[in-house]
Design a protein around this motif. Structure first.
Motif, PDB file in Angstrom:
ATOM      1  N   GLU A   1       0.826  -1.204   0.000  1.00 53.63           N
ATOM      2  CA  GLU A   1       0.000   0.000   0.000  1.00 53.63           C
ATOM      3  C   GLU A   1       0.867   1.263   0.000  1.00 53.63           C
ATOM      4  OE1 GLU A   1      -0.456  -2.458   2.321  1.00 53.63           O
ATOM      5  OE2 GLU A   1      -2.187  -3.412   1.384  1.00 53.63           O
TER       6      GLU A   1
ATOM      7  N   LYS B   1       3.923   1.497  -1.201  1.00 56.82           N
ATOM      8  CA  LYS B   1       4.549   1.612  -2.519  1.00 56.82           C
ATOM      9  C   LYS B   1       3.575   2.183  -3.544  1.00 56.82           C
ATOM     10  CE  LYS B   1       7.863  -2.139  -1.932  1.00 56.82           C
ATOM     11  NZ  LYS B   1       8.262  -3.481  -2.385  1.00 56.82           N
ATOM     12  N   GLU B   2       2.313   1.742  -3.491  1.00 58.86           N
ATOM     13  CA  GLU B   2       1.310   2.251  -4.427  1.00 58.86           C
ATOM     14  C   GLU B   2       1.040   3.733  -4.177  1.00 58.86           C
ATOM     15  OE1 GLU B   2      -2.023  -0.321  -3.856  1.00 58.86           O
ATOM     16  OE2 GLU B   2      -1.117  -1.966  -5.001  1.00 58.86           O
ATOM     17  N   THR B   3       0.964   4.130  -2.920  1.00 62.02           N
ATOM     18  CA  THR B   3       0.742   5.531  -2.580  1.00 62.02           C
ATOM     19  C   THR B   3       1.925   6.382  -3.032  1.00 62.02           C
ATOM     20  OG1 THR B   3      -0.539   4.851  -0.652  1.00 62.02           O
ATOM     21  CG2 THR B   3       0.231   7.118  -0.702  1.00 62.02           C
TER      22      THR B   3
ATOM     23  N   ALA C   1       3.941   5.733  -5.474  1.00 62.49           N
ATOM     24  CA  ALA C   1       3.912   5.803  -6.935  1.00 62.49           C
ATOM     25  C   ALA C   1       2.887   6.827  -7.417  1.00 62.49           C
ATOM     26  CB  ALA C   1       3.600   4.430  -7.519  1.00 62.49           C
ATOM     27  N   LEU C   2       1.798   7.015  -6.684  1.00 60.49           N
ATOM     28  CA  LEU C   2       0.800   8.014  -7.061  1.00 60.49           C
ATOM     29  C   LEU C   2       1.301   9.430  -6.784  1.00 60.49           C
ATOM     30  CD1 LEU C   2      -2.475   6.335  -5.793  1.00 60.49           C
ATOM     31  CD2 LEU C   2      -1.711   6.579  -8.153  1.00 60.49           C
ATOM     32  N   ILE C   3       2.052   9.587  -5.719  1.00 59.36           N
ATOM     33  CA  ILE C   3       2.545  10.907  -5.340  1.00 59.36           C
ATOM     34  C   ILE C   3       3.693  11.335  -6.246  1.00 59.36           C
ATOM     35  CG2 ILE C   3       3.696  12.202  -3.508  1.00 59.36           C
ATOM     36  CD1 ILE C   3       2.150  10.474  -1.505  1.00 59.36           C
TER      37      ILE C   3
ATOM     38  N   LYS D   1       5.508  10.951  -9.645  1.00 65.48           N
ATOM     39  CA  LYS D   1       5.303  10.451 -11.000  1.00 65.48           C
ATOM     40  C   LYS D   1       6.647  10.328 -11.703  1.00 65.48           C
ATOM     41  CE  LYS D   1       0.793  12.559 -11.329  1.00 65.48           C
ATOM     42  NZ  LYS D   1      -0.042  13.531 -12.007  1.00 65.48           N
TER      43      LYS D   1
ATOM     44  N   GLN E   1      11.672  12.372 -12.963  1.00 66.59           N
ATOM     45  CA  GLN E   1      10.500  12.664 -12.144  1.00 66.59           C
ATOM     46  C   GLN E   1       9.916  13.997 -12.567  1.00 66.59           C
ATOM     47  OE1 GLN E   1      11.359  13.011  -8.020  1.00 66.59           O
ATOM     48  NE2 GLN E   1       9.271  13.489  -7.465  1.00 66.59           N
TER      49      GLN E   1
ATOM     50  N   ASP F   1       6.168  16.325 -11.813  1.00 65.07           N
ATOM     51  CA  ASP F   1       4.806  16.492 -11.311  1.00 65.07           C
ATOM     52  C   ASP F   1       3.998  17.422 -12.203  1.00 65.07           C
ATOM     53  OD1 ASP F   1       5.255  14.827  -9.140  1.00 65.07           O
ATOM     54  OD2 ASP F   1       6.009  16.454  -7.905  1.00 65.07           O
TER      55      ASP F   1
END
Length: 100
Positions: free
Chosen positions: A46, A48-50, A52-54, A56, A75, A77
């Protein structure tokens, strides 16, 4: 008068900001003790997924100056196609273009 003021300021700064060898050794000892207590834990799925969303990450593939195919990741944003995004893309390509 200016010389007296300058000499006084220099003396004050020397005496108030100087540290002794004992203080430095004690600080170094505390630092090593705290670094020993640091535990490294792996991120959960969870987290890692969060993350990855924050953050880019983008990838671009191109041929460098030696003729090799290179993939550079960067990277950003900023929205895709915006001037700031294009500037970051150009920086990533220019950074890896001459690496052979």
């Amino acid at each position: 008068m200016k010389k007296l003021l300058l000499a006084g300021a220099l003396a004050y700064s020397t005496l108030s900001f100087a540290t002794t060898k004992e203080d430095v050794k004690a600080g170094a000892k505390k630092e090593t003790e705290t670094s020993k207590k640091t535990d490294v834990t792996e991120l959960t799925k969870e987290q890692k997924e969060t993350l990855a969303l924050i953050i880019k990450w983008w990838g671009v593939s191109f041929t460098n100056s030696c003729g090799e195919k290179v993939t550079a990741y960067f990277q950003s944003d900023n929205p895709d196609g915006s001037p700031a995004f294009i500037r970051e893309l150009a920086y990533a390509v220019n950074t890896f273009y001459e690496d052979c």
